[in-house]
Design an enzyme around this catalytic site. Sequence first.
Site, PDB file in Angstrom:
ATOM      1  N   ASP A 295       3.038 119.805  84.300  1.00 24.85           N
ATOM      2  CA  ASP A 295       3.353 121.137  84.820  1.00 24.85           C
ATOM      3  C   ASP A 295       4.207 121.063  86.083  1.00 24.85           C
ATOM      4  O   ASP A 295       4.821 122.056  86.487  1.00 24.85           O
ATOM      5  CB  ASP A 295       2.071 121.923  85.086  1.00 24.85           C
ATOM      6  CG  ASP A 295       1.107 121.230  86.043  1.00 24.85           C
ATOM      7  OD1 ASP A 295       1.286 120.022  86.311  1.00 24.85           O
ATOM      8  OD2 ASP A 295       0.159 121.887  86.520  1.00 24.85           O
TER       9      ASP A 295
ATOM     10  N   GLY B  51      -5.404 103.951  79.879  1.00 22.91           N
ATOM     11  CA  GLY B  51      -5.475 104.970  80.912  1.00 22.91           C
ATOM     12  C   GLY B  51      -6.423 106.101  80.565  1.00 22.91           C
ATOM     13  O   GLY B  51      -7.029 106.132  79.488  1.00 22.91           O
TER      14      GLY B  51
ATOM     15  N   ALA C   2       2.702 106.293  82.169  1.00 23.44           N
ATOM     16  CA  ALA C   2       3.612 106.935  83.128  1.00 23.44           C
ATOM     17  C   ALA C   2       3.154 106.601  84.540  1.00 23.44           C
ATOM     18  O   ALA C   2       2.027 106.152  84.755  1.00 23.44           O
ATOM     19  CB  ALA C   2       3.631 108.445  82.931  1.00 23.44           C
TER      20      ALA C   2
ATOM     21  N   ASP D 154       4.855  95.940  78.187  1.00 21.50           N
ATOM     22  CA  ASP D 154       5.469  96.497  79.381  1.00 21.50           C
ATOM     23  C   ASP D 154       6.581  97.436  78.915  1.00 21.50           C
ATOM     24  O   ASP D 154       7.631  96.986  78.453  1.00 21.50           O
ATOM     25  CB  ASP D 154       6.032  95.386  80.259  1.00 21.50           C
ATOM     26  CG  ASP D 154       6.615  95.901  81.571  1.00 21.50           C
ATOM     27  OD1 ASP D 154       6.778  97.130  81.705  1.00 21.50           O
ATOM     28  OD2 ASP D 154       6.916  95.076  82.448  1.00 21.50           O
TER      29      ASP D 154
ATOM     30  N   TYR E 209       8.178 113.079  91.519  1.00 20.59           N
ATOM     31  CA  TYR E 209       7.381 112.952  90.290  1.00 20.59           C
ATOM     32  C   TYR E 209       7.834 113.977  89.255  1.00 20.59           C
ATOM     33  O   TYR E 209       8.144 113.637  88.105  1.00 20.59           O
ATOM     34  CB  TYR E 209       5.900 113.142  90.615  1.00 20.59           C
ATOM     35  CG  TYR E 209       5.027 113.322  89.399  1.00 20.59           C
ATOM     36  CD1 TYR E 209       4.934 112.321  88.434  1.00 20.59           C
ATOM     37  CD2 TYR E 209       4.288 114.492  89.208  1.00 20.59           C
ATOM     38  CE1 TYR E 209       4.133 112.480  87.313  1.00 20.59           C
ATOM     39  CE2 TYR E 209       3.487 114.655  88.098  1.00 20.59           C
ATOM     40  CZ  TYR E 209       3.417 113.654  87.151  1.00 20.59           C
ATOM     41  OH  TYR E 209       2.625 113.831  86.036  1.00 20.59           O
TER      42      TYR E 209
ATOM     43  N   LYS F 260       9.736 113.239  85.604  1.00 18.60           N
ATOM     44  CA  LYS F 260       9.176 113.667  84.323  1.00 18.60           C
ATOM     45  C   LYS F 260      10.132 114.609  83.594  1.00 18.60           C
ATOM     46  O   LYS F 260      10.236 114.563  82.364  1.00 18.60           O
ATOM     47  CB  LYS F 260       7.821 114.345  84.545  1.00 18.60           C
ATOM     48  CG  LYS F 260       6.735 113.410  85.058  1.00 18.60           C
ATOM     49  CD  LYS F 260       6.464 112.250  84.111  1.00 18.60           C
ATOM     50  CE  LYS F 260       5.712 112.665  82.878  1.00 18.60           C
ATOM     51  NZ  LYS F 260       5.375 111.510  82.004  1.00 18.60           N
TER      52      LYS F 260
END
Length: 305
Positions: free
Chosen positions: A111, A11, A69, A45, A133, A137
């Site tokens: 954030d 990523g 993520a 995975d 989201y 997190k």
Amino acid sequence: MFRVAVIGASGLLGRAVVRELAAVTDWQVVPTAFRHGGPQEAVLDVRDAHAVNAFVEREAPDAIVLAAAERRPDVCEHDPAAARALNVDAVRSIATAARQRGAWVLSISTDYVFDGTEPPYDIDDTPNPLNAYGQSKLEGERALLETSDNALVLRLPLLYGPIVGWHESAVTSLVPAIVASAQPGAPAAPMDAWATRYPTFTPDVAFLIRELLLRFADGAPVCGVAQWSGDEPMTKYDIAQRLAQALGVQARLLAQPTPTDSTPRPRDCHLDSSRLEALGMGRRTPFDAAIRAVLDAFTISGERR
């Protein structure tokens, strides 16, 4: 030899971390990818707890950097169960396996755990996410810290850096619309001018992560919660103007003074970085210099030069 597993190495941030750690010649880096591992990448995975446990047992890392993520707020909003599998359950599985091994874990958070009403946010401020989201997190942070006391949550804001496609960052994803708006007769490209963001360069984050790993390797780990952020506040409209200047195009941009996203987003989640700054850690590359370095690797069509 000090071994570091970088989970999610394919990523945007993971690639920058692997590139940065490659400069430490006496470390062994074990990168993983979700489906298609490269020559040096293991396929993992993270949603499969048995696979995670087997990976940690086999590779025996001293430290794990978790950069995998689900980061797309709209996707999380429409499929919170899938977001939870990646952002919460996988974090707990990795923390459990790491605890058994005695490995330190650094997990990336956001954030968006804050509601954006009272910036700047210190590490001890009470989270209040506005969307699925941010909630996932936040639950992932708790899963990590409840499972292991040898771990660090690193909250970060909007990221950008070297890309394999414009879509990889919410910064570079603006490029196609900016370029299209500069064509004769094209309509102006609408850009959010309501929410303030703090774009943060992934090579700078990778540099910080290497510093954190060095502290752990030296027996002085940073644990708990820490935050890092760029220090240049910008709306998407501001970002688009600076992108247009870097691209050398006469873009037509339309500032949108009110939010238009279907998924609620916080207005200003500026993260206080003082904990790490007090340790003399981190660096910040000016946005204009950093974005030019990113854009120089691409043509307008998205192909590498």
